[in-house]
Every structure is written in structure tokens, then in C-alpha cells.
Design a protein around this motif. Structure first.
Motif, PDB file in Angstrom:
ATOM      1  N   MET A   1       0.638  -1.214  -0.029  1.00 39.80           N
ATOM      2  CA  MET A   1      -0.123  -0.149   0.039  1.00 39.80           C
ATOM      3  C   MET A   1       0.933   1.463   0.033  1.00 39.80           C
ATOM      4  SD  MET A   1      -3.023   0.945   2.604  1.00 39.80           S
ATOM      5  CE  MET A   1      -4.446   2.166   2.400  1.00 39.80           C
ATOM      6  N   GLU A   2       1.091   1.799  -1.229  1.00 37.41           N
ATOM      7  CA  GLU A   2       1.868   3.199  -1.323  1.00 37.41           C
ATOM      8  C   GLU A   2       1.216   4.302  -1.550  1.00 37.41           C
ATOM      9  OE1 GLU A   2       5.423   2.218  -3.783  1.00 37.41           O
ATOM     10  OE2 GLU A   2       4.769   0.325  -3.882  1.00 37.41           O
ATOM     11  N   THR A   3       1.930   5.522  -1.117  1.00 38.22           N
ATOM     12  CA  THR A   3       1.132   6.932  -1.143  1.00 38.22           C
ATOM     13  C   THR A   3       1.961   7.577  -1.865  1.00 38.22           C
ATOM     14  OG1 THR A   3       1.534   7.408   0.955  1.00 38.22           O
ATOM     15  CG2 THR A   3      -0.331   6.330   0.870  1.00 38.22           C
ATOM     16  N   GLY A   4       3.308   7.431  -2.089  1.00 39.52           N
ATOM     17  CA  GLY A   4       4.322   8.411  -2.653  1.00 39.52           C
ATOM     18  C   GLY A   4       5.240   8.667  -1.685  1.00 39.52           C
ATOM     19  N   LYS A   5       4.750   8.105  -0.330  1.00 43.37           N
ATOM     20  CA  LYS A   5       5.837   8.441   0.801  1.00 43.37           C
ATOM     21  C   LYS A   5       6.199   7.139   1.131  1.00 43.37           C
ATOM     22  CE  LYS A   5       2.805  12.116   2.763  1.00 43.37           C
ATOM     23  NZ  LYS A   5       2.144  12.533   3.861  1.00 43.37           N
ATOM     24  N   LYS A   6       6.947   7.142   2.151  1.00 43.30           N
ATOM     25  CA  LYS A   6       7.840   5.925   2.792  1.00 43.30           C
ATOM     26  C   LYS A   6       6.772   4.727   2.878  1.00 43.30           C
ATOM     27  CE  LYS A   6      10.945   4.235   6.048  1.00 43.30           C
ATOM     28  NZ  LYS A   6      11.564   4.185   7.557  1.00 43.30           N
ATOM     29  N   PHE A 166     -12.274  -0.330   2.865  1.00 43.52           N
ATOM     30  CA  PHE A 166     -11.620   0.497   3.680  1.00 43.52           C
ATOM     31  C   PHE A 166     -10.536   0.919   3.043  1.00 43.52           C
ATOM     32  CE2 PHE A 166     -13.465  -2.540   7.296  1.00 43.52           C
ATOM     33  CZ  PHE A 166     -14.569  -1.450   7.418  1.00 43.52           C
ATOM     34  N   LYS A 167      -9.580   0.149   2.606  1.00 44.05           N
ATOM     35  CA  LYS A 167      -8.594   0.505   1.710  1.00 44.05           C
ATOM     36  C   LYS A 167      -8.803   1.201   0.562  1.00 44.05           C
ATOM     37  CE  LYS A 167      -4.633  -1.627  -0.714  1.00 44.05           C
ATOM     38  NZ  LYS A 167      -4.823  -0.677  -2.089  1.00 44.05           N
ATOM     39  N   TRP A 168      -9.764   1.376  -0.312  1.00 42.74           N
ATOM     40  CA  TRP A 168     -10.262   1.906  -1.044  1.00 42.74           C
ATOM     41  C   TRP A 168     -10.657   3.284  -0.823  1.00 42.74           C
ATOM     42  CZ3 TRP A 168     -14.910   4.372  -2.610  1.00 42.74           C
ATOM     43  CH2 TRP A 168     -14.695   5.193  -4.028  1.00 42.74           C
ATOM     44  N   LEU A 169     -11.293   3.649   0.299  1.00 43.51           N
ATOM     45  CA  LEU A 169     -11.623   4.758   0.820  1.00 43.51           C
ATOM     46  C   LEU A 169     -10.623   5.580   1.386  1.00 43.51           C
ATOM     47  CD1 LEU A 169     -14.969   3.742   3.009  1.00 43.51           C
ATOM     48  CD2 LEU A 169     -15.075   5.422   0.919  1.00 43.51           C
ATOM     49  N   ASP A 171      -7.703   5.283   0.510  1.00 45.54           N
ATOM     50  CA  ASP A 171      -6.600   5.514  -0.959  1.00 45.54           C
ATOM     51  C   ASP A 171      -7.248   6.760  -1.460  1.00 45.54           C
ATOM     52  OD1 ASP A 171      -4.579   3.952  -0.318  1.00 45.54           O
ATOM     53  OD2 ASP A 171      -5.529   2.202  -1.679  1.00 45.54           O
ATOM     54  N   LYS A 172      -8.567   6.711  -1.694  1.00 47.50           N
ATOM     55  CA  LYS A 172      -9.128   7.834  -2.479  1.00 47.50           C
ATOM     56  C   LYS A 172      -9.509   9.080  -1.770  1.00 47.50           C
ATOM     57  CE  LYS A 172      -9.368   5.427  -5.972  1.00 47.50           C
ATOM     58  NZ  LYS A 172      -8.592   5.672  -7.438  1.00 47.50           N
ATOM     59  N   VAL A 173     -10.156   9.050  -0.440  1.00 54.36           N
ATOM     60  CA  VAL A 173     -10.508  10.067   0.172  1.00 54.36           C
ATOM     61  C   VAL A 173      -9.925   9.955   1.698  1.00 54.36           C
ATOM     62  CG1 VAL A 173     -12.287  11.149  -1.061  1.00 54.36           C
ATOM     63  CG2 VAL A 173     -12.773   9.095   0.287  1.00 54.36           C
ATOM     64  N   PRO A 174      -8.548  10.136   1.905  1.00 53.62           N
ATOM     65  CA  PRO A 174      -8.001   9.839   3.163  1.00 53.62           C
ATOM     66  C   PRO A 174      -8.434  10.784   4.471  1.00 53.62           C
ATOM     67  CG  PRO A 174      -6.327  10.492   1.813  1.00 53.62           C
ATOM     68  CD  PRO A 174      -7.499  10.173   0.843  1.00 53.62           C
ATOM     69  N   LEU A 175      -8.398  12.068   3.968  1.00 52.90           N
ATOM     70  CA  LEU A 175      -9.106  13.072   5.019  1.00 52.90           C
ATOM     71  C   LEU A 175     -10.393  13.128   5.325  1.00 52.90           C
ATOM     72  CD1 LEU A 175      -8.105  15.612   6.653  1.00 52.90           C
ATOM     73  CD2 LEU A 175      -8.709  16.938   4.579  1.00 52.90           C
ATOM     74  N   LEU A 176     -11.322  12.930   4.048  1.00 48.55           N
ATOM     75  CA  LEU A 176     -12.594  12.707   4.462  1.00 48.55           C
ATOM     76  C   LEU A 176     -12.983  11.316   5.439  1.00 48.55           C
ATOM     77  CD1 LEU A 176     -15.557  13.500   4.098  1.00 48.55           C
ATOM     78  CD2 LEU A 176     -15.436  12.377   2.080  1.00 48.55           C
ATOM     79  N   THR A 177     -12.323  10.461   5.040  1.00 49.59           N
ATOM     80  CA  THR A 177     -12.535   9.055   5.765  1.00 49.59           C
ATOM     81  C   THR A 177     -12.056   9.132   6.983  1.00 49.59           C
ATOM     82  OG1 THR A 177     -12.107   7.680   3.521  1.00 49.59           O
ATOM     83  CG2 THR A 177     -11.919   6.646   5.668  1.00 49.59           C
ATOM     84  N   GLY A 178     -10.565   9.596   7.358  1.00 53.54           N
ATOM     85  CA  GLY A 178     -10.480   9.908   8.633  1.00 53.54           C
ATOM     86  C   GLY A 178     -11.194  10.858   9.385  1.00 53.54           C
ATOM     87  N   LEU A 207      -4.530   0.729   9.469  1.00 48.10           N
ATOM     88  CA  LEU A 207      -4.765   1.079   8.226  1.00 48.10           C
ATOM     89  C   LEU A 207      -4.014   2.565   7.823  1.00 48.10           C
ATOM     90  CD1 LEU A 207      -5.646   0.835   5.084  1.00 48.10           C
ATOM     91  CD2 LEU A 207      -7.962   1.479   5.894  1.00 48.10           C
ATOM     92  N   PHE A 208      -4.371   3.421   8.577  1.00 50.24           N
ATOM     93  CA  PHE A 208      -3.764   4.446   8.478  1.00 50.24           C
ATOM     94  C   PHE A 208      -2.297   4.737   8.885  1.00 50.24           C
ATOM     95  CE2 PHE A 208      -8.096   6.376   8.144  1.00 50.24           C
ATOM     96  CZ  PHE A 208      -7.631   7.392   7.230  1.00 50.24           C
TER      97      PHE A 208
END
Length: 352
Positions: A1-6, A166-169, A171-178, A207-208
């Protein structure tokens, strides 16, 4: 699960730390279940000071155990690539099959005990009753299974069923999901089918942590005294003012402190023993509770019960149960390795 960060990678040391954390959390769970007292036919009183010590340990310091298991389970899943079918096939073997088999074991155990006249009075409680087909159905599908600690497995399996969502949410809208998860958690609105809101919330925490590549190794930069003080301060706040907010403020630092402490244990002479014992954490989980309750009732019926004896029983009986379960697990594994492997959902300790 990558985000462009570590990227979150579980290396050999982290895996060993997680194994030791599982053992630590399991010991805490045995303590949590030791709070309940047997039903006596005579008045029984617990001194206030004894109850206070119990509450500090069980309802504060060790409260991290179950949330900690959900965080670990989530991290272990989301830190690697998986498909829904692949994951559920695995979870049927590791969660659902042991859930059914071990619940069935306890159902048959209590049914047989209730048929023995000399023993039936000890198993006449509604908790143990298996008199009708409805009792059988409730043993598996009720709010609590017959072996009630397995509510954790039921919640865990349900979370795995919708893990890709959960993973899709995230990945797509992390701030809104959190934000939504936080608002929901503080609102304390129950989730259908799940026994506890903590199940979903701390699953999402794991997950976060993976999503943003949280560097667990950086936790070691904070000294042992700082971690000890933070946990003590959090536990004190929870003891005097237990709310959803204060529990959250305590649990996350306590989880991180357990990670740091597990690293310390890896550097001691106890390392090999702890890693070996950690392989029996699930066996302890599956068999400790009812045996602990039975032994506790016998001991408390036989021994006088001044406050100091009650306190020693509370402190020592869980440790005795843990060691007995480890010994029983080792014997079971040696005599019936294939049956043991199925019963444990494939959680077999690797030979070294």
C-alpha cells in the motif's frame, strides 16, 4: 500500500516485536478476564483497596490489549498486497474454522458436564446452558458466542470481509474518511453486527499507519522513561475520568510503548523463550477463560479470602493460567500436530 511516501515494510525485527506484543497483549487479556468473580452461595466482599488495584491494572493499564490486537491485525493485512478472495480464503482457515471448532468444543464440554450429577451444579448457570436448539444457535451467532472472548474473532472476520472497501476509501479520500471515522467514534453510535466500536476504529488506525508509512523504528528514539511517564499519565487520566477521548489519548501511546518495550525484550536473555511462547498466544486465547474461571472458583472456595489473598489470586492466577496453557499447547502440538494445526488455524510455531 503506497502513497508516494515511505512504504510500510515489516522486516524481521518488526515481525519479532509484533510476536512479542501478541504475547504481552494476550497476558493482559487473561488479566482482563480475571476481574469477574465466581458466583458464591454466601456473601462475598472485595475490599475497596483490592478493587482499586484491580481497576488500575485491568481497566486502565491493560485496556490497550484488545485495541492493540486490532491495530496489529490491520497492519499485518494492509502492509502487503492482497485480493479479497485470497484474503477470505486465508481468514476462513485462520479465523472462521477455529471459531467453529473451539465453540463446538466448549458447547460439547458444558453439555457433557451438565449430564454428570456430581458436576452439574457447577455448570447450571445460563452462561453455560445448552438446553435447546436456540442455545446452540446462540453459541455461534448470538451477540456473544458461547466462548465469549471469541467476539473478537467474529468482529475480526467481519472487518476482513470488507477490508478492500476500507483500503479504497482511505486511498481515494483519506482526509474525509479519517474525519468521518473520528466523528463517528466520538459519537459512540454502534456499528451493526460488530460487538464493539473499538473494533472498527482501531482497525482503521492500523490502516492509516500503513497508508502513511509510519516509521515505528522512530519510536525507539524516545527514552524508556518518557514512554513510562506518558503511559502512567494517560492511565491516571483514564482512571479518574474515563471517556472515549481519554481512552484514545491513552491507548495509542500505550500501543507504541509496547512496541518499544518489545524491542527491549528482544535484547534480553528472555528473547528465545518469549518468541517461543508467543507461538502459543492463540492457544492461550482459545482455552484460558473457562479454565481460569473454574480454577478461580475452586481456589476461592478452599482458601480464606482476606484482602491480601484476593490480591495475590488476582496477580498470580492469570500468570499460572498462561503457563499452563503454554504447557498444554506444547503437549497438544507434540502429540497431535495435524489436529493442533487445524485447531489453531495454521498458527504453528516455526521450528528453529
Amino acid at each position: 500500500m503506497e502513497t508516494g511516501k515511505k512504504k510500510f515494510v515489516i522486516d524481521g525485527e518488526m515481525s519479532e516485536r509484533f510476536n512479542i506484543m501478541k504475547l504481552l497483549f494476550m497476558v493482559m487479556v487473561v488479566f482482563l478476564h480475571s476481574q469477574a468473580l465466581p458466583v458464591f452461595s454466601h456473601p462475598f466482599e472485595v475490599p475497596v483497596w483490592v478493587q482499586t488495584v484491580k481497576d488500575v491494572i485491568d481497566r486502565d493499564l491493560f485496556f490497550v490489549a484488545v485495541p492493540g490486537f486490532f491495530i496489529l491485525s490491520s497492519i499485518l493485512l494492509y502492509s502487503k498486497e492482497f485480493t479479497w478472495v485470497q484474503n477470505i480464503k486465508k481468514k476462513v482457515r485462520t479465523i472462521l474454522l477455529p471459531y467453529v471448532i473451539i465453540n463446538t468444543f466448549w458447547l460439547l464440554f458444558f453439555f457433557m458436564m451438565s449430564k454428570i450429577p456430581a458436576l452439574s451444579p457447577y455448570f447450571s448457570s445460563d452462561q453455560y446452558s445448552v438446553r435447546t436448539w436456540q442455545d446452540v444457535v446462540n453459541a455461534y451467532f448470538g451477540a456473544f458466542p458461547l466462548y465469549y472472548p471469541f467476539w473478537f474473532l467474529k468482529d475480526l472476520f467481519l472487518l476482513n470481509l470488507i477490508a478492500p472497501l476500507f483500503k479504497w476509501l482511505v486511498d481515494k479520500v483519506p482526509l474525509l474518511t479519517g474525519t468521518a471515522v473520528l466523528l463517528w467514534y466520538f459519537s459512540e453510535i454502534p456499528v451493526p453486527l460488530l460487538k464493539a466500536n473499538d473494533s472498527l476504529f482501531f482497525w482503521m488506525v492500523g490502516l492509516f499507519l500503513v497508508k502513511y508509512g509510519f516509521d515505528l523504528a522512530s519510536l525507539d528514539k524516545t527514552g524508556a522513561w518518557e514512554w513510562t511517564l506518558s503511559v502512567a499519565a494517560g492511565a491516571t487520566v483514564v482512571f479518574f475520568h474515563k471517556t472515549t477521548v481519554t481512552l484514545l489519548v491513552y491507548i495509542l501511546p500505550a500501543f507504541f510503548a509496547c512496541y518499544v518495550f518489545s524491542g527491549f525484550l528482544l535484547k534480553t536473555r528472555a528473547r528465545e523463550a518469549l518468541l517461543k511462547w508467543s507461538g502459543y498466544a492463540f492457544f492461550i486465547f482459545a482455552f484460558h477463560e473457562f479454565y481460569e474461571a473454574m480454577i478461580k472458583k475452586i481456589v476461592m472456595e478452599v482458601l480464606p479470602q482476606p484482602g491480601i489473598v484476593q490480591l495475590l489470586e488476582f496477580l498470580l492466577l492469570p500468570l499460572l493460567i498462561v503457563m499452563l496453557c503454554i504447557l498444554a499447547g506444547q503437549l497438544f502440538e507434540k502429540l497431535l500436530p495435524k489436529t493442533y494445526a487445524v485447531l489453531m488455524g495454521g498458527r504453528v510455531r516455526k521450528k528453529t
